[in-house]
Design an enzyme around this catalytic site. Structure first.
Site, PDB file in Angstrom:
ATOM      1  N   GLU A 192       0.729  -1.319   0.095  1.00 38.17           N
ATOM      2  CA  GLU A 192       0.090   0.034   0.030  1.00 38.17           C
ATOM      3  C   GLU A 192       0.776   1.420   0.070  1.00 38.17           C
ATOM      4  OE1 GLU A 192      -2.999  -0.452  -0.648  1.00 38.17           O
ATOM      5  OE2 GLU A 192      -3.077  -2.604  -0.202  1.00 38.17           O
TER       6      GLU A 192
ATOM      7  N   TYR B  52      -2.100  -7.163 -11.344  1.00 41.35           N
ATOM      8  CA  TYR B  52      -0.912  -7.297 -10.192  1.00 41.35           C
ATOM      9  C   TYR B  52       0.192  -8.251 -10.548  1.00 41.35           C
ATOM     10  CZ  TYR B  52      -4.369  -6.080  -6.475  1.00 41.35           C
ATOM     11  OH  TYR B  52      -5.159  -4.954  -5.691  1.00 41.35           O
TER      12      TYR B  52
END
Length: 611
Positions: A354, A436
């Site tokens: 993050e 991803y």
């Protein structure tokens, strides 16, 4: 010149100028006053927005995002989740049924717009679920600024995805994508994708936010708290100022894509300074489930130092890790994550991912709704690069786990191209791998093709040229080609636009009196240059680079070794033979890609031990 020819010529010239036009980006300044009713999970909002049109276009409408309107039964998000069934996002489902379908009426998300004005003139608008289209009283001319004022109220939704009340860890309010946010406008037009649960896009903006809330609450946010001595949690000597039992929080932030915050009565706040920045805040419920947070400071410090040195300087003054999400989700100068973690490595893995979004979603703000692989994939690359330094493993490279996961996933036969729009993948797992994993391996493959030192330089120049802007994949590829001297368009097309795979192997080894000839075969659909190596019986490694003709040049060295350059392997050619001046008695092994970076889906035929 005939009229028809003149018209054609004028069209061609106009298209040329359109393609060569100078880069621009819009900007906005928000001033918000928010009054929260914590007991009812509602708030009243008033907003002044200065919007600057830096484009060459005259704007007659503007669009705002109203994300919370998605959190109700029969919304587009609910319909999409129901339509995907067990193939969708498991966090949005329970036993394969959409969780949105059962949200009680009084907990449905809502952003109710009372009025909006432009320079004092009331405007007509229409709500298209999560999009608000506003008809302007006067056009916004190029290089001019207009002022919108707006009044609204909102219902904080049941926590389903990212935003909402009372998440599963007991955090009262996660306030993300919570205000009417103006959409991005660029060369591709307005970025007005409906909110179905995936990604976001917005112009860089300044924020001045005042929040009134019950004085017992502590707020964590991405921004600068301007009055820590007047509120709870940030100053041990604070004298809380309360009006009718409500404290007033004043936050500011500059040049960010959004402003997010979270509020809970049980939050504690801890902070520390990373050398050369930023100041880091940890905002969480201090209990047995979150005790691992106590170990995080040295790892977070090293994390930011590694990111700053390898991927570019984090430019904002602060960053907050806030317990407030349903997993992890990045915002400007903060992230919302779950508090519970089994160990420090698990917690840091979430924080590393993050946090890396501050580079590949905030500072390098690609349109992640259109190109999620550039956001999630580049972020995953940075995460695994740094985690490999923080928690060293006996692996051939930092991305070995991702490569293995990709190989196993391919066997399922459900892959979808990375080029697809984020919300439009039919299978949740396929979205994850397209965005991803394949986005991460896009960089890994480039490092393999052009050499790691060139990839490092490409990432550095990408940051230097495009931070605080909205780059596209074309901008990144332009830099990669310039740094490497290679044509790489073919690779991007194969890797991003298709689901074709790489599969090279050793077909035959023939031993001669003074040499050995190895025949390689391309069993896949994606051509690649090949790193081929031998190990001699005296433990010497000799590396050969077999260029692929479409690159038109080759790498001569890599951090994994120097190479002897061989003749091109044309991409149309099925087999290729290489003769090395070593006999059978001098060889211990021969193989393809000793670094194990190439995303070859079948490694079984890549290595031959000489016996």
């Amino acid at each position: 010149m005939k009229k028809s020819a003149a018209i054609l010529f004028a069209f061609i010239i106009s298209q040329f100028h359109a393609q060569q036009g100078a880069y621009y980006q819009q900007s906005a300044k928000y001033k918000m006053d928010i009054d929260v009713n914590a007991e009812k999970f509602t708030y009243q909002g008033n907003q002044t927005l200065e919007y600057t049109n830096n484009s060459p276009d005259e704007l007659h409408v503007v669009y705002f995002h109203l994300y919370w309107n998605a959190f109700k039964p029969n919304s587009m998000m609910d319909q999409r989740v129901a339509g995907q069934g067990k193939n969708g996002d498991s966090r949005l489902q329970k036993d394969g049924v959409s969780r949105l379908a059962s949200i009680p009426k009084d907990q449905e998300g809502a952003q109710n717009i009372h009025w909006i004005k432009q320079n004092g003139k009331t405007l007509k608008f229409e709500i298209q679920e999560t999009i608000m289209k506003v008809y302007l009283a006067e056009p916004i001319k190029p290089n001019s600024t207009t002022t919108f004022t707006m009044d609204w109220d909102a219902v904080i939704p049941q926590q389903i995805r990212r935003s909402g009340r009372n998440n599963k860890e007991g955090v009262d309010m996660t306030m993300t994508q919570w205000y009417p946010k103006i959409a991005e406008y660029d060369y591709d037009g307005w970025a007005t994708f409906d909110y179905i649960g995936r990604e976001f896009h917005a112009p860089f903006s300044d924020f001045d936010v005042t929040i009134k809330i019950n004085k017992d609450y502590v707020i964590g946010a991405g921004g600068i708290l301007e009055n820590p001595a007047e509120v709870k949690g940030y100053d041990t000597n604070a004298k809380i100022k309360a009006d009718k039992n409500k404290a007033t929080w004043k936050w500011t932030a500059k040049n960010m894509l959004d402003f997010a915050w979270s509020a809970d009565r049980d939050y504690v706040v801890k902070s520390f300074d990373v050398p050369q920045g930023p100041k880091v805040f940890l905002v969480y419920q201090n209990n047995e489930k979150t005790k691992v947070w106590e170990e995080a400071q040295p790892y977070i410090t090293k994390y930011f130092q590694l990111m700053n040195s390898h991927f570019g300087k984090y430019i904002y003054p602060t960053y907050a890790f806030i317990q407030g999400g349903d997993g992890g989700m990045e915002y400007g100068m903060c992230t919302m994550i779950l508090g519970e973690a089994k160990d420090i490595k698990g917690l840091m893995g979430l924080m590393a991912h993050e946090g890396a979004h501050s580079w590949y979603q905030q500072m390098l703000a690609t349109n992640e709704s259109m190109r999620p692989w550039m956001d999630e994939g580049f972020t995953s690359y940075a995460e695994n690069y740094v985690m490999y330094q923080l928690f060293p493993e006996d692996l051939p490279n930092p991305f070995a786990h991702s490569l293995d996961a990709y190989r196993n996933f391919i066997k399922k036969g459900i892959e979808e191209p990375a080029v697809w729009l984020g919300d439009h993948h039919d299978n949740g797992t396929a979205y994850t791998y397209a965005s991803y994993v394949k986005g991460e391996l896009y960089l890994v493959q480039l490092g393999y093709i052009m050499g790691e030192q060139n990839l490092v330089e490409t990432l550095k120049q990408y940051y230097d040229q495009w931070s605080m802007k909205h780059p596209s994949d074309r901008d990144f590829l332009h830099i990669a080609q310039k740094v490497s001297g290679m044509d790489l368009k073919w690779f991007q097309n194969y890797w991003i636009n298709t689901t074709k795979t790489i599969d090279y192997g050793i077909k035959d080894v023939k031993y001669e009196a003074k040499s050995t000839t190895i025949t390689l075969v391309n069993n896949g659909q994606v051509p690649m240059p090949i790193d081929f190596s031998i190990i001699t019986t005296d433990k010497k490694i000799v590396n050969y680079q077999i260029p692929m003709n479409m690159t038109h040049t080759w790498k001569e060295k890599d951090i994994y070794g120097d190479f002897k350059t061989m003749a091109y392997w044309p991409w149309t050619q099925k087999e290729y033979s290489i003769t090395v001046p070593y006999t059978k008695s001098q060889l211990s092994a021969v193989g393809i890609d000793f670094s194990q970076r190439m995303a070859d889906i079948n490694l079984q035929d890549n290595f031959v031990e000489v016996k």
